[in-house]
Motif scaffolding. Structure first.
Motif, PDB file in Angstrom:
ATOM      1  N   GLY A 282       0.798  -1.374   0.041  1.00  0.00           N
ATOM      2  CA  GLY A 282       0.126  -0.035  -0.195  1.00  0.00           C
ATOM      3  C   GLY A 282       0.845   1.466   0.126  1.00  0.00           C
ATOM      4  O   GLY A 282       1.979   1.073  -0.480  1.00  0.00           O
ATOM      5  N   ALA A 284       2.020   3.049   2.632  1.00  0.00           N
ATOM      6  CA  ALA A 284       2.945   2.908   3.602  1.00  0.00           C
ATOM      7  C   ALA A 284       3.372   4.433   4.144  1.00  0.00           C
ATOM      8  O   ALA A 284       4.222   4.944   4.311  1.00  0.00           O
ATOM      9  N   ASP A 286       3.744   5.316   7.089  1.00  0.00           N
ATOM     10  CA  ASP A 286       4.638   5.161   7.960  1.00  0.00           C
ATOM     11  C   ASP A 286       6.086   5.577   7.539  1.00  0.00           C
ATOM     12  O   ASP A 286       6.995   6.023   8.365  1.00  0.00           O
ATOM     13  N   ASN A 294      11.171   0.700  -0.656  1.00  0.00           N
ATOM     14  CA  ASN A 294      11.859  -0.301  -1.517  1.00  0.00           C
ATOM     15  C   ASN A 294      11.293  -0.226  -2.762  1.00  0.00           C
ATOM     16  O   ASN A 294      10.082  -0.676  -3.063  1.00  0.00           O
TER      17      ASN A 294
HETATM   18  P1  ATP Z   1      -3.014  -1.558   2.193  1.00  0.00           P
HETATM   19  O1  ATP Z   1      -3.984  -1.807   3.156  1.00  0.00           O
HETATM   20  O2  ATP Z   1      -3.390  -0.395   1.212  1.00  0.00           O
HETATM   21  O3  ATP Z   1      -2.269  -2.749   1.546  1.00  0.00           O
HETATM   22  P2  ATP Z   1      -1.269  -1.186   4.465  1.00  0.00           P
HETATM   23  O4  ATP Z   1      -1.318   0.232   5.184  1.00  0.00           O
HETATM   24  O5  ATP Z   1      -2.028  -2.279   5.194  1.00  0.00           O
HETATM   25  O6  ATP Z   1      -1.752  -0.781   2.815  1.00  0.00           O
HETATM   26  P3  ATP Z   1       1.253  -1.125   3.359  1.00  0.00           P
HETATM   27  O7  ATP Z   1       1.273   0.256   3.037  1.00  0.00           O
HETATM   28  O8  ATP Z   1       1.754  -2.026   2.370  1.00  0.00           O
HETATM   29  O9  ATP Z   1       0.127  -1.647   4.263  1.00  0.00           O
HETATM   30  O10 ATP Z   1       2.470  -0.914   4.616  1.00  0.00           O
HETATM   31  C1  ATP Z   1       2.741  -2.271   5.379  1.00  0.00           C
HETATM   32  C2  ATP Z   1       4.034  -2.315   6.166  1.00  0.00           C
HETATM   33  O11 ATP Z   1       4.818  -2.465   5.004  1.00  0.00           O
HETATM   34  C3  ATP Z   1       4.485  -1.001   6.716  1.00  0.00           C
HETATM   35  O12 ATP Z   1       5.160  -0.754   7.698  1.00  0.00           O
HETATM   36  C4  ATP Z   1       5.274  -0.069   5.391  1.00  0.00           C
HETATM   37  O13 ATP Z   1       5.990   0.643   5.881  1.00  0.00           O
HETATM   38  C5  ATP Z   1       5.970  -1.429   4.897  1.00  0.00           C
HETATM   39  N1  ATP Z   1       6.132  -1.269   3.389  1.00  0.00           N
HETATM   40  C6  ATP Z   1       5.123  -1.327   2.482  1.00  0.00           C
HETATM   41  N2  ATP Z   1       5.781  -1.004   1.290  1.00  0.00           N
HETATM   42  C7  ATP Z   1       6.929  -0.877   1.526  1.00  0.00           C
HETATM   43  C8  ATP Z   1       8.008  -0.566   0.642  1.00  0.00           C
HETATM   44  N3  ATP Z   1       7.941  -0.560  -0.738  1.00  0.00           N
HETATM   45  N4  ATP Z   1       9.394  -0.646   1.150  1.00  0.00           N
HETATM   46  C9  ATP Z   1       9.563  -0.488   2.428  1.00  0.00           C
HETATM   47  N5  ATP Z   1       8.601  -0.797   3.456  1.00  0.00           N
HETATM   48  C10 ATP Z   1       7.332  -1.085   2.822  1.00  0.00           C
END
Ligand code: ATP
Length: 370
Positions: A282, A284, A286, A294
């Motif tokens: 998603g 991210a 945070d 990444n």
């Molecule tokens: P969604 O519900 O849209 O899938 P989400 O908020 O549940 O989003 P992500 O945004 O994918 O989840 O983030 C989940 C965790 O993975 C977070 O701690 C985020 O920082 C980490 N994360 C996601 N994508 C990356 C990336 N490309 N590089 C580093 N960390 C990532």
């Protein structure tokens, strides 16, 4: 023969904007070496656009996506931007339904030079694909939840014969392709909850009917709770998994964790006519704005796009491009010098991108790192 491709580009929100330029730079460079041109039509869309203008995907964006040869998508959604019913603005779901992108394809594999959270020696063999049905299942309930006063809400689950047949058939075709390219027997594993739900018993019946049309392919079925266990205990044992929408949503994040994090998990949302490619992660919030995202999942999603376009147009040069991108990613990580933040390293978006780009030049058309 088509040599120029119109790509609709939707970076979206959060780190979607940070990882998209990496994929575009890689595509630009590989395009030159395989003699194919990509015309990128970039659009502003997503949750922030909804907050600013009241719409996440304008008609102009949707029309361009419809006309494009393929859609490249970053990530969309912001935790504080919500619709009237309290749910997040998730335009990627709208795109899946609108363009009938029924097969959510999530390949997962380990890369030499990067640590894996699983200590088992066979963790380095992880290489499988999850196919998630993406147009019905429990996600059919989106916008249809039936509230009974303030006491209960009932979300319906929809499983149809046509919807299940096509995604199961997709999984079998994929397993056959993998069997041919990897030179090892394929297997399709169905994941359901047929012991409890009538809808899931129906799903299993359709899976078994589809399997009967592919008698030479090994098949098995598992309940989703057992699969959550097995994917952690022995993920190297799987080849192609096929499952319902909600189960696929949950298992997607689990399998990304098996290889180190969301930044390593590419995906394609594929239909019979259109396809959209995006990292499985998603926005991210945070880590946004810190240069830590990444870009590997986004870059590998671009490689998946080349494979899909190559198959659609019968153009092996595009598939060569996909292999070259994968090889560049492998080489970038192989020596252990490039390690993304999510692996505890210090390589940010720019450094990972640079490493992939430099190997795309040096190692183009070479094999995997020794
Ligand atoms: P969604 O519900 O849209 O899938 P989400 O908020 O549940 O989003 P992500 O945004 O994918 O989840 O983030 C989940 C965790 O993975 C977070 O701690 C985020 O920082 C980490 N994360 C996601 N994508 C990356 C990336 N490309 N590089 C580093 N960390 C990532």
């Amino acid at each position: 023969m088509t040599t120029s491709f119109h790509i609709s580009v939707l970076p979206g929100d959060g780190i979607g904007n940070e990882v998209m330029p990496s994929a575009l730079a890689v595509l630009e460079k590989i395009g030159q070496s395989i003699n194919r041109r990509f015309h990128f039509e970039q659009h502003v869309a997503g949750a922030q656009h909804y907050a600013d203008h009241g719409v996440a995907l304008t008609d102009k964006v949707l029309t361009d996506c419809e006309k494009a040869d393929a859609i490249l998508f970053g990530a969309m959604g912001l935790p504080h931007v919500r619709g009237a019913d309290g749910t997040e603005i998730i335009p990627q779901l709208d795109l899946r339904f609108r363009f009938d992108l029924y097969a959510g394809v999530r390949p997962i594999r380990t890369f030499k030079g990067l640590p894996t959270p699983l200590a088992h020696p066979r963790a380095s063999e992880i290489d499988f694909v999850l196919v998630r049905e993406s147009t019905e299942g429990l996600f059919y309930a989106r916008g249809r939840g039936e509230a009974h006063g303030d006491e209960a809400v009932i979300d319906p689950m929809k499983i149809t014969r046509a919807g299940t047949e096509r995604v199961c058939e997709f999984a079998f075709q994929l397993a056959q392709q993998r069997e041919a390219t990897k030179g090892r027997p394929g297997r399709v594993t169905n994941v359901d909850k047929a012991n409890v739900f009538a809808s899931m018993a129906f799903w299993r019946k359709i899976f078994e009917e589809t399997a009967a049309k592919h008698p030479s392919m090994a098949v098995d079925s598992a309940y989703v709770d057992a699969m959550a266990l097995n994917l952690v205990m022995k993920p190297w044992a799987y080849d192609v998994l096929v499952t319902e929408n909600m189960f696929g949503d949950i298992l997607s994040d689990l399998i990304a964790a098996l290889v180190g994090g969301m930044g390593m998990a590419p995906s394609g949302d594929i239909g019979d006519k259109h396809a959209l490619f995006q990292p499985a992660h998603g926005t991210a919030p945070d880590i946004v704005g810190q240069g830590k995202a990444n870009p590997t999942a986004m870059i590998l999603s671009a490689a998946m796009m080349l494979d899909w376009l190559g198959a659609k147009h019968g153009d092996s040069a595009l598939m060569d491009g996909a292999r070259a991108i994968e090889a560049a990613v492998e080489h970038a990580f192989a020596q252990g010098q490039v390690r993304p933040f999510e692996f505890g390293g210090t390589s940010g978006t720019a450094q990972v991108t640079q490493a992939v780009l430099s190997h795309l030049k040096t190692h183009k058309n070479q094999g995997a790192p020794a």
